[in-house]
Scaffold this motif. Structure first.
Motif: not given
Length: 256
Positions: A18-19, A51-55, A57-59, A215-216
């Protein structure tokens, strides 16, 4: 191997892919969100979205930083779009449990099909800047579409990056690489706003979200690097592939 570890492996693989996709043309959530819903079916939808908002946002932050170092940004347009999208995303996140998302998906599906056809047949789309807007009109349009897409990101989410790229190209006249750079920064704002709401209401599973974020970030770094290396032609082709995948995903949701 424990069930938790198996879930983590699958979620981290989905987050990496996804990232990578999101850094190039957006739409990484079209892979990450459905995969997380499938792997963690026993959790509420709002919790999965949080939950998926954190990865995400990070990526997106890593990709935005990499783009910003090499792409000249239009700060007036960017600020208007960021502020509008941030506020609208908060409203969208609040509305997740209030509205029926299934009513929106058929409309999005039709729009995506039209976008795919237009992008495919218009070979110059996203290659040259074509719009002649005054600075004031450009700022107004950026704010208007920031509101619309920001609300969508808080409410549903997947595909937001692709929609932002479309607006920066078709409405504001950016090329693909420039559109990707600006879209990443706006997408950071929408992710942050939704995450603030979901965290405050306890809808985040940090034991999954933190490893996924790592990983993102890795996937996003390599995706942005590849996009900057290959340029507009490559990004255009990748964009069409992601849009086609988005159409299939929405068609499945609408027709099932």
């Amino acid at each position: 191997m424990t069930p938790l570890f198996q879930e983590l492996i699958l979620l981290c693989l989905a987050a990496f892919a996804a990232g990578f996709i999101d850094a190039i043309v957006g739409g990484g959530g079209l892979l990450q969100t459905p995969a997380t819903l499938l792997i963690l079916p026993h959790y509420p939808v709002a919790t999965i979205f949080g939950t998926v908002k954190i990865p995400s946002l990070a990526g997106t932050s890593i990709a935005a930083f990499k783009y910003a170092k090499q792409i000249r940004l239009n700060y007036k347009v960017l600020i208007a779009c960021v502020i509008a999208a941030f506020c609208a995303s908060l409203m969208g996140a609040y509305s997740v449990s209030k509205l029926n998302n299934d009513l929106i998906k058929p409309i999005i599906l039709v729009v995506l099909i039209l976008v795919a056809a237009y992008t495919y047949f218009n070979k110059q789309f996203g290659i040259h800047q074509q719009k002649e807007h005054s600075p004031a009109k450009q700022v107004f349009l950026a704010g208007l579409f920031g509101l619309i897409i920001g609300f969508y990101d808080g409410l549903i989410g997947p595909g937001t990056g692709s929609f932002l790229i479309l607006v920066f190209i078709a409405v504001l006249g950016f090329d693909f690489v420039g559109a990707s750079a600006h879209a990443k920064i706006v997408n950071m704002a929408t992710n942050l706003a939704a995450l603030i709401y979901f965290t405050s209401t306890g809808h985040v599973l940090f034991q999954y979200a933190i490893p996924m974020a790592i990983f993102n970030i890795i996937g996003s770094y390599f995706g942005a690097k590849l996009a900057l290396l290959k340029g507009n032609k490559f990004v255009r082709i990748f964009f069409l592939i992601v849009i086609f995948g988005t159409i299939l995903r929405f068609a499945y949701d609408v027709l099932k």
